[in-house]
Design a protein around this motif. Structure first.
Motif, PDB file in Angstrom:
ATOM      1  N   HIS A  17       3.817   2.808 -13.127  1.00 23.29           N
ATOM      2  CA  HIS A  17       4.329   4.141 -12.758  1.00 23.29           C
ATOM      3  C   HIS A  17       5.750   4.085 -12.246  1.00 23.29           C
ATOM      4  CE1 HIS A  17       0.161   3.608 -11.130  1.00 23.29           C
ATOM      5  NE2 HIS A  17       0.787   2.778 -10.322  1.00 23.29           N
ATOM      6  N   LEU A  67      -4.513   9.011 -11.405  1.00 22.36           N
ATOM      7  CA  LEU A  67      -5.162   9.647 -10.257  1.00 22.36           C
ATOM      8  C   LEU A  67      -6.556  10.135 -10.625  1.00 22.36           C
ATOM      9  CD1 LEU A  67      -2.122  11.624  -8.845  1.00 22.36           C
ATOM     10  CD2 LEU A  67      -3.408   9.866  -7.622  1.00 22.36           C
ATOM     11  N   VAL A 107      -0.581  17.666  -8.766  1.00 19.47           N
ATOM     12  CA  VAL A 107       0.068  17.113  -9.957  1.00 19.47           C
ATOM     13  C   VAL A 107      -0.260  17.970 -11.179  1.00 19.47           C
ATOM     14  CG1 VAL A 107       0.042  15.158 -11.568  1.00 19.47           C
ATOM     15  CG2 VAL A 107       0.223  14.746  -9.110  1.00 19.47           C
ATOM     16  N   ALA A 164      -6.718  12.431  -2.033  1.00 21.52           N
ATOM     17  CA  ALA A 164      -6.397  12.042  -3.407  1.00 21.52           C
ATOM     18  C   ALA A 164      -6.681  13.185  -4.376  1.00 21.52           C
ATOM     19  CB  ALA A 164      -7.196  10.798  -3.784  1.00 21.52           C
ATOM     20  N   ALA A 165      -7.795  13.857  -4.166  1.00 16.42           N
ATOM     21  CA  ALA A 165      -8.168  14.948  -5.072  1.00 16.42           C
ATOM     22  C   ALA A 165      -7.178  16.106  -4.961  1.00 16.42           C
ATOM     23  CB  ALA A 165      -9.580  15.427  -4.764  1.00 16.42           C
ATOM     24  N   ILE A 171      -8.996   4.039  -1.483  1.00 11.57           N
ATOM     25  CA  ILE A 171      -8.257   3.100  -0.632  1.00 11.57           C
ATOM     26  C   ILE A 171      -8.044   1.772  -1.356  1.00 11.57           C
ATOM     27  CG2 ILE A 171      -8.325   1.836   1.555  1.00 11.57           C
ATOM     28  CD1 ILE A 171      -8.035   4.739   2.136  1.00 11.57           C
ATOM     29  N   LEU A 175       0.743   9.834 -14.179  1.00  8.05           N
ATOM     30  CA  LEU A 175       0.211   9.942 -12.818  1.00  8.05           C
ATOM     31  C   LEU A 175      -1.148  10.614 -12.833  1.00  8.05           C
ATOM     32  CD1 LEU A 175       2.886  10.948 -10.201  1.00  8.05           C
ATOM     33  CD2 LEU A 175       1.892   8.756 -10.778  1.00  8.05           C
ATOM     34  N   PHE A 213       0.837  -1.202   0.000  1.00  6.78           N
ATOM     35  CA  PHE A 213       0.000   0.000   0.000  1.00  6.78           C
ATOM     36  C   PHE A 213       0.877   1.259   0.000  1.00  6.78           C
ATOM     37  CE2 PHE A 213      -2.242   3.449   2.082  1.00  6.78           C
ATOM     38  CZ  PHE A 213      -3.549   3.358   1.630  1.00  6.78           C
ATOM     39  N   HIS A 246       2.776   1.677  -3.288  1.00  9.96           N
ATOM     40  CA  HIS A 246       1.911   2.096  -4.381  1.00  9.96           C
ATOM     41  C   HIS A 246       1.550   3.571  -4.246  1.00  9.96           C
ATOM     42  CE1 HIS A 246      -1.848   1.388  -7.035  1.00  9.96           C
ATOM     43  NE2 HIS A 246      -0.790   1.646  -7.774  1.00  9.96           N
ATOM     44  N   ALA A 247       1.243   3.974  -3.012  1.00 12.42           N
ATOM     45  CA  ALA A 247       0.917   5.380  -2.785  1.00 12.42           C
ATOM     46  C   ALA A 247       2.110   6.275  -3.136  1.00 12.42           C
ATOM     47  CB  ALA A 247       0.500   5.591  -1.331  1.00 12.42           C
ATOM     48  N   VAL A 278      -9.764   9.025  -8.613  1.00 12.21           N
ATOM     49  CA  VAL A 278     -10.566  10.016  -7.893  1.00 12.21           C
ATOM     50  C   VAL A 278     -12.013  10.035  -8.415  1.00 12.21           C
ATOM     51  CG1 VAL A 278     -10.899  12.510  -7.623  1.00 12.21           C
ATOM     52  CG2 VAL A 278      -8.662  11.498  -7.163  1.00 12.21           C
ATOM     53  N   HIS A 286      -4.102  15.843  -4.131  1.00 12.92           N
ATOM     54  CA  HIS A 286      -2.855  15.429  -4.771  1.00 12.92           C
ATOM     55  C   HIS A 286      -2.971  15.545  -6.289  1.00 12.92           C
ATOM     56  CE1 HIS A 286       0.864  13.525  -5.588  1.00 12.92           C
ATOM     57  NE2 HIS A 286       0.318  12.451  -6.092  1.00 12.92           N
ATOM     58  N   LEU A 287      -4.099  15.140  -6.809  1.00 10.70           N
ATOM     59  CA  LEU A 287      -4.317  15.280  -8.253  1.00 10.70           C
ATOM     60  C   LEU A 287      -4.192  16.739  -8.675  1.00 10.70           C
ATOM     61  CD1 LEU A 287      -5.169  14.389 -11.062  1.00 10.70           C
ATOM     62  CD2 LEU A 287      -7.544  14.300 -10.267  1.00 10.70           C
ATOM     63  N   ASP A 309       4.472   5.557  -5.272  1.00 12.03           N
ATOM     64  CA  ASP A 309       4.623   5.537  -6.730  1.00 12.03           C
ATOM     65  C   ASP A 309       3.638   6.486  -7.390  1.00 12.03           C
ATOM     66  OD1 ASP A 309       6.671   3.712  -6.628  1.00 12.03           O
ATOM     67  OD2 ASP A 309       5.409   1.974  -7.018  1.00 12.03           O
ATOM     68  N   LEU A 310       2.512   6.687  -6.738  1.00  5.66           N
ATOM     69  CA  LEU A 310       1.545   7.638  -7.279  1.00  5.66           C
ATOM     70  C   LEU A 310       1.858   9.061  -6.823  1.00  5.66           C
ATOM     71  CD1 LEU A 310      -1.655   5.445  -6.934  1.00  5.66           C
ATOM     72  CD2 LEU A 310      -0.775   6.391  -9.067  1.00  5.66           C
ATOM     73  N   GLY A 311       2.940   9.220  -6.088  1.00  5.92           N
ATOM     74  CA  GLY A 311       3.418  10.559  -5.771  1.00  5.92           C
ATOM     75  C   GLY A 311       2.935  11.140  -4.448  1.00  5.92           C
ATOM     76  N   LEU A 312       2.183  10.385  -3.689  1.00  7.12           N
ATOM     77  CA  LEU A 312       1.721  10.897  -2.389  1.00  7.12           C
ATOM     78  C   LEU A 312       2.896  10.999  -1.429  1.00  7.12           C
ATOM     79  CD1 LEU A 312      -1.445   8.758  -2.502  1.00  7.12           C
ATOM     80  CD2 LEU A 312      -1.534  11.190  -1.956  1.00  7.12           C
ATOM     81  N   LEU A 339      -5.317   2.136  -3.998  1.00  9.60           N
ATOM     82  CA  LEU A 339      -3.973   2.239  -3.422  1.00  9.60           C
ATOM     83  C   LEU A 339      -3.494   0.873  -2.934  1.00  9.60           C
ATOM     84  CD1 LEU A 339      -4.238   5.606  -1.480  1.00  9.60           C
ATOM     85  CD2 LEU A 339      -2.833   5.127  -3.490  1.00  9.60           C
ATOM     86  N   SER A 340      -4.424   0.046  -2.499  1.00  6.86           N
ATOM     87  CA  SER A 340      -4.051  -1.269  -1.981  1.00  6.86           C
ATOM     88  C   SER A 340      -3.682  -2.250  -3.083  1.00  6.86           C
ATOM     89  CB  SER A 340      -5.213  -1.871  -1.184  1.00  6.86           C
ATOM     90  OG  SER A 340      -5.607  -0.988  -0.161  1.00  6.86           O
ATOM     91  N   LEU A 344      -3.757   8.397   5.319  1.00 10.05           N
ATOM     92  CA  LEU A 344      -4.556   7.385   4.614  1.00 10.05           C
ATOM     93  C   LEU A 344      -4.555   6.063   5.372  1.00 10.05           C
ATOM     94  CD1 LEU A 344      -3.535   8.212   0.944  1.00 10.05           C
ATOM     95  CD2 LEU A 344      -5.862   8.325   1.899  1.00 10.05           C
TER      96      LEU A 344
END
Ligand SMILES: [Zn+2]
Ligand SMILES: [Zn+2]
Ligand SMILES: [Zn+2]
Ligand SMILES: [Zn+2]
Lengths: 138, 138
Positions: free
Chosen positions: B138, B106, A92, A85-86, B125, B102, A50, A53-54, B110, A88-89, A56-59, B128-129, A67
DNA sequence: CTTGAAGCTCTAGTGACTGTAGGAATTATC
DNA sequence: GATAATTCCTACAGTCACTAGAGCTTCAAG
């Protein structure tokens, strides 16, 4: 029970990084063997996946910490998670917008010169010396 | 002759940043007053503007150092300067490409959830899991 | 039971700054 | 000319998410 090395191999997360995540409070402090080595179970593997992956998505780490906290209250509404998430989007997208402007400006600058001049005449050097030659702000 | 504070105000570069650029070898060590304070002249102001503009365009300090070095040989060909700019443009484009992926992922995640669920059901969630729910890498 | 791999903690380094502490110099006000 | 306010100096710590190394201990295979 997995050693930190096996956990690393299964998730692709480097050993020092796993220890770092523990230090940052993303992974709970692992159980230890008699000789003080970390031992992991399946749930740790899932949590690490988890986290990875988060990332890798840039969080970033505070966002991931939050989270994880949220994910432990399965009956609560998910508005906070969705908001993270929103946001962060949106971040980005802002980064992309800024980079696009840079790209435009750099493309214009680079295409004005083909390397066949003297430094004195070089458009790259001249453009860097004078923002007035730019089309936009940065 | 300008104090570091006046130079800062005229260029918009903060005082500690000016000292940092000196330390990094981008600005030559400034002359000093009797009381050991830095004193700048017009040419320093121009160089600082050059540095700042290059930074605003995303060039890193080693690249700027090299560009300054090149700019001091006005009769040499400008191929190296052009190459530095072109390589930076390529790097910017790569960053954009990565961020676009990304953004796509995302955005998909979202838009699958509107905050009106429980954490248990929340697509954010769940996504992300499980990277298996993603469309790309990515 | 030996040996080599893998583990442990702690520290420092990355890039480009930014902020702070404690003191000296300069400038402004009276 | 004294004092106060501002600016300046150096040196060092902190940012972010790791990564690398030193020096030591434990584990697993043969
Ligand atoms: Zn050129
Ligand atoms: Zn510009
Ligand atoms: Zn949700
Ligand atoms: Zn994914």
């Amino acid at each position: 029970m997995l050693s930190i090395g096996s956990l690393s191999k299964r998730t692709g997360v480097k050993v020092p990084t796993i220890r770092y995540y523990e230090q940052m409070g993303l992974l709970k402090a692992a159980e230890r063997s008699e000789g003080n080595q970390r031992r992991y179970e399946r749930s740790d593997l899932e949590r690490l996946a988890f986290i990875r992956h988060a990332r890798d998505l840039g969080l970033d780490i505070p966002a991931i910490r939050e989270l994880i906290r949220l994910s432990e209250h399965s009956q609560q509404p998910c508005a906070d998670a969705d908001r993270i998430a929103a946001e962060h989007l949106a971040a980005v997208r802002e980064k992309i917008a800024r980079l696009r402007k840079l790209e435009q400006e750099l493309d214009r600058i680079v295409s004005h010169c083909d390397g066949g001049h003297s430094i004195e005449e070089c458009y790259v050097i001249r453009a860097l010396s004078d923002h007035g030659l730019c089309e936009g702000e940065h």
